[in-house]
Design an enzyme around this catalytic site. Sequence first.
Site, PDB file in Angstrom:
ATOM      1  N   GLN A   1       0.846  -1.196   0.000  1.00  0.00           N
ATOM      2  CA  GLN A   1       0.000   0.000   0.000  1.00  0.00           C
ATOM      3  C   GLN A   1       0.880   1.245   0.000  1.00  0.00           C
ATOM      4  O   GLN A   1       0.385   2.362  -0.090  1.00  0.00           O
ATOM      5  CB  GLN A   1      -0.872   0.020   1.258  1.00  0.00           C
ATOM      6  CG  GLN A   1      -1.807  -1.160   1.367  1.00  0.00           C
ATOM      7  CD  GLN A   1      -2.426  -1.220   2.757  1.00  0.00           C
ATOM      8  OE1 GLN A   1      -3.474  -0.642   3.027  1.00  0.00           O
ATOM      9  NE2 GLN A   1      -1.778  -1.938   3.657  1.00  0.00           N
ATOM     10  N   ASN A   2       2.198   1.031   0.119  1.00  0.00           N
ATOM     11  CA  ASN A   2       3.101   2.179   0.263  1.00  0.00           C
ATOM     12  C   ASN A   2       3.402   2.803  -1.089  1.00  0.00           C
ATOM     13  O   ASN A   2       3.519   2.116  -2.104  1.00  0.00           O
ATOM     14  CB  ASN A   2       4.405   1.742   0.935  1.00  0.00           C
ATOM     15  CG  ASN A   2       4.163   1.222   2.341  1.00  0.00           C
ATOM     16  OD1 ASN A   2       3.091   1.478   2.902  1.00  0.00           O
ATOM     17  ND2 ASN A   2       5.115   0.496   2.884  1.00  0.00           N
TER      18      ASN A   2
ATOM     19  N   ASP B   1       6.164   4.744  -1.343  1.00  0.00           N
ATOM     20  CA  ASP B   1       7.620   4.935  -1.417  1.00  0.00           C
ATOM     21  C   ASP B   1       8.231   3.834  -2.286  1.00  0.00           C
ATOM     22  O   ASP B   1       7.541   2.912  -2.724  1.00  0.00           O
ATOM     23  CB  ASP B   1       8.237   4.963   0.006  1.00  0.00           C
ATOM     24  CG  ASP B   1       8.102   3.626   0.743  1.00  0.00           C
ATOM     25  OD1 ASP B   1       8.434   2.566   0.161  1.00  0.00           O
ATOM     26  OD2 ASP B   1       7.655   3.627   1.910  1.00  0.00           O
TER      27      ASP B   1
ATOM     28  N   HIS C   1      -1.610   1.315  -4.227  1.00  0.00           N
ATOM     29  CA  HIS C   1      -1.993   2.716  -4.006  1.00  0.00           C
ATOM     30  C   HIS C   1      -1.119   3.688  -4.807  1.00  0.00           C
ATOM     31  O   HIS C   1      -1.064   4.867  -4.486  1.00  0.00           O
ATOM     32  CB  HIS C   1      -1.923   3.054  -2.516  1.00  0.00           C
ATOM     33  CG  HIS C   1      -2.996   2.391  -1.700  1.00  0.00           C
ATOM     34  ND1 HIS C   1      -3.029   2.394  -0.330  1.00  0.00           N
ATOM     35  CD2 HIS C   1      -4.104   1.697  -2.090  1.00  0.00           C
ATOM     36  CE1 HIS C   1      -4.093   1.732   0.106  1.00  0.00           C
ATOM     37  NE2 HIS C   1      -4.756   1.285  -0.946  1.00  0.00           N
TER      38      HIS C   1
ATOM     39  N   CYS D   1      -1.313  11.704 -15.980  1.00  0.00           N
ATOM     40  CA  CYS D   1      -1.846  12.866 -16.691  1.00  0.00           C
ATOM     41  C   CYS D   1      -3.369  12.792 -16.685  1.00  0.00           C
ATOM     42  O   CYS D   1      -3.944  11.812 -17.165  1.00  0.00           O
ATOM     43  CB  CYS D   1      -1.313  12.913 -18.117  1.00  0.00           C
ATOM     44  SG  CYS D   1      -2.041  14.284 -19.047  1.00  0.00           S
TER      45      CYS D   1
ATOM     46  N   GLY E   1       2.897  -4.580   8.918  1.00  0.00           N
ATOM     47  CA  GLY E   1       2.936  -3.136   9.151  1.00  0.00           C
ATOM     48  C   GLY E   1       1.774  -2.361   8.585  1.00  0.00           C
ATOM     49  O   GLY E   1       1.950  -1.270   8.061  1.00  0.00           O
ATOM     50  N   THR E   2       0.576  -2.919   8.716  1.00  0.00           N
ATOM     51  CA  THR E   2      -0.593  -2.157   8.268  1.00  0.00           C
ATOM     52  C   THR E   2      -1.680  -2.200   9.336  1.00  0.00           C
ATOM     53  O   THR E   2      -1.871  -3.221  10.002  1.00  0.00           O
ATOM     54  CB  THR E   2      -1.102  -2.637   6.882  1.00  0.00           C
ATOM     55  OG1 THR E   2      -2.320  -1.961   6.567  1.00  0.00           O
ATOM     56  CG2 THR E   2      -1.324  -4.129   6.826  1.00  0.00           C
ATOM     57  N   SER E   3      -2.391  -1.079   9.487  1.00  0.00           N
ATOM     58  CA  SER E   3      -3.370  -0.954  10.569  1.00  0.00           C
ATOM     59  C   SER E   3      -4.658  -1.720  10.286  1.00  0.00           C
ATOM     60  O   SER E   3      -5.477  -1.904  11.164  1.00  0.00           O
ATOM     61  CB  SER E   3      -3.709   0.519  10.798  1.00  0.00           C
ATOM     62  OG  SER E   3      -4.234   1.074   9.609  1.00  0.00           O
TER      63      SER E   3
ATOM     64  N   GLU F   1       1.723  -3.712  16.741  1.00  0.00           N
ATOM     65  CA  GLU F   1       0.653  -3.917  17.741  1.00  0.00           C
ATOM     66  C   GLU F   1      -0.493  -4.626  17.028  1.00  0.00           C
ATOM     67  O   GLU F   1      -0.496  -4.675  15.796  1.00  0.00           O
ATOM     68  CB  GLU F   1       0.184  -2.559  18.270  1.00  0.00           C
ATOM     69  CG  GLU F   1      -0.296  -1.674  17.133  1.00  0.00           C
ATOM     70  CD  GLU F   1      -0.435  -0.199  17.480  1.00  0.00           C
ATOM     71  OE1 GLU F   1      -0.041   0.192  18.584  1.00  0.00           O
ATOM     72  OE2 GLU F   1      -0.949   0.530  16.630  1.00  0.00           O
TER      73      GLU F   1
HETATM   74  N1  APR Z   1       7.009  -2.314  12.634  1.00  0.00           N
HETATM   75  C1  APR Z   1       5.812  -2.901  12.363  1.00  0.00           C
HETATM   76  N2  APR Z   1       4.651  -2.227  12.368  1.00  0.00           N
HETATM   77  C2  APR Z   1       4.690  -0.912  12.654  1.00  0.00           C
HETATM   78  C3  APR Z   1       5.893  -0.233  12.959  1.00  0.00           C
HETATM   79  C4  APR Z   1       7.091  -0.999  12.941  1.00  0.00           C
HETATM   80  N3  APR Z   1       8.278  -0.458  13.200  1.00  0.00           N
HETATM   81  N4  APR Z   1       5.597   1.064  13.208  1.00  0.00           N
HETATM   82  C5  APR Z   1       4.264   1.190  13.087  1.00  0.00           C
HETATM   83  N5  APR Z   1       3.714  -0.009  12.755  1.00  0.00           N
HETATM   84  C6  APR Z   1       2.303  -0.333  12.529  1.00  0.00           C
HETATM   85  C7  APR Z   1       1.335   0.503  13.335  1.00  0.00           C
HETATM   86  O1  APR Z   1       1.121  -0.101  14.606  1.00  0.00           O
HETATM   87  C8  APR Z   1       0.088   0.483  12.451  1.00  0.00           C
HETATM   88  O2  APR Z   1      -0.741  -0.623  12.776  1.00  0.00           O
HETATM   89  O3  APR Z   1       2.038  -0.028  11.176  1.00  0.00           O
HETATM   90  C9  APR Z   1       0.659   0.295  11.043  1.00  0.00           C
HETATM   91  C10 APR Z   1       0.571   1.524  10.160  1.00  0.00           C
HETATM   92  O4  APR Z   1      -0.775   1.825   9.938  1.00  0.00           O
HETATM   93  P1  APR Z   1      -1.230   3.056   9.038  1.00  0.00           P
HETATM   94  O5  APR Z   1      -0.479   4.285   9.448  1.00  0.00           O
HETATM   95  O6  APR Z   1      -2.716   3.093   9.087  1.00  0.00           O
HETATM   96  O7  APR Z   1      -0.719   2.692   7.576  1.00  0.00           O
HETATM   97  P2  APR Z   1      -1.379   1.729   6.486  1.00  0.00           P
HETATM   98  O8  APR Z   1      -2.078   0.586   7.132  1.00  0.00           O
HETATM   99  O9  APR Z   1      -0.312   1.425   5.501  1.00  0.00           O
HETATM  100  O10 APR Z   1      -2.446   2.689   5.811  1.00  0.00           O
HETATM  101  C11 APR Z   1      -3.200   2.199   4.748  1.00  0.00           C
HETATM  102  O11 APR Z   1      -4.234   4.320   4.365  1.00  0.00           O
HETATM  103  O12 APR Z   1      -4.024   6.638   4.296  1.00  0.00           O
HETATM  104  C12 APR Z   1      -4.110   5.475   3.556  1.00  0.00           C
HETATM  105  O13 APR Z   1      -3.423   5.153   1.346  1.00  0.00           O
HETATM  106  C13 APR Z   1      -2.939   5.275   2.658  1.00  0.00           C
HETATM  107  O14 APR Z   1      -1.779   3.259   2.055  1.00  0.00           O
HETATM  108  C14 APR Z   1      -2.332   3.983   3.138  1.00  0.00           C
HETATM  109  C15 APR Z   1      -3.519   3.276   3.746  1.00  0.00           C
END
Ligand code: APR
Length: 232
Positions: free
Chosen positions: A87-88, A90, A105, A113, A171-173, A199
Amino acid sequence: MKIVVLTGAGISAESGVPTFRDADGLWEGHRVEEVATPEGYDESPALVQKFYDDRRAALASVEPNPAHLALARLEEALGPDLVLVTQNIDDLHERGGSTEVLHMHGELLSALCRACQSRMPWSGEMSGFPPCPRCGVSELRPDVVWFGEIPYEMDRILSALSEADLFVSIGTSGAVYPAAGFVQQAARSGARTLELNLEPSEGTVWFHEARHGPAGQLVPAWVDEILLRVTP
Ligand code: APR
């Protein structure tokens, strides 16, 4: 063994790229509606272009971490049996050595364009509203998928999920669909599912197994386990 890995902002956190859902609910000081929706762009195109110009420029000061490098090792061993979905926006997976990355994403280093719909590599600024190199119209925008838009690569992702033996979310929420639903789709097709996150995510109950800690430690350890199983 066919594996689908989904990564989110948490895998790049230890590289110094901020995650989206920090305690203040803002993305680098902005509400997501301001900088991550088509409506936000139509309202303040210059602000949104500057925001993504800054994010793009910031890539120069970050490096892949051991979690990105470990997934590249996994690709080397599994080849097409690993499907890496991120989803990143970067480019840290690519700089870590992964060669096949499905950026659902979009990507900071790509331009879209709005006039001719071309997508093209882009490393500079867009704030000056430069003309599209293909059609000449000054309608370039960041090639990132905003809320309300359709993610990229969904056909390939859904097909990979339906064939996977293992689905791993890193690493996604679990707050944003459709990615947040991949765990259930994979499990319905018979895959085992594993969460690696700092978490418990919002969807942690859907996983067969969850390990909690920093990705820079959890991911290399998990990849080592898989390599022991798949390499002769
Ligand atoms: N190692 C593992 N997990 C981590 C770390 C780490 N060092 N640091 C943070 N996290 C976890 C957090 O606990 C959280 O659950 O990574 C997760 C990041 O969650 P978000 O910030 O919600 O990111 P993401 O899930 O990628 O967001 C999804 O939302 O805003 C949109 O398009 C955007 O792609 C993004 C999408």
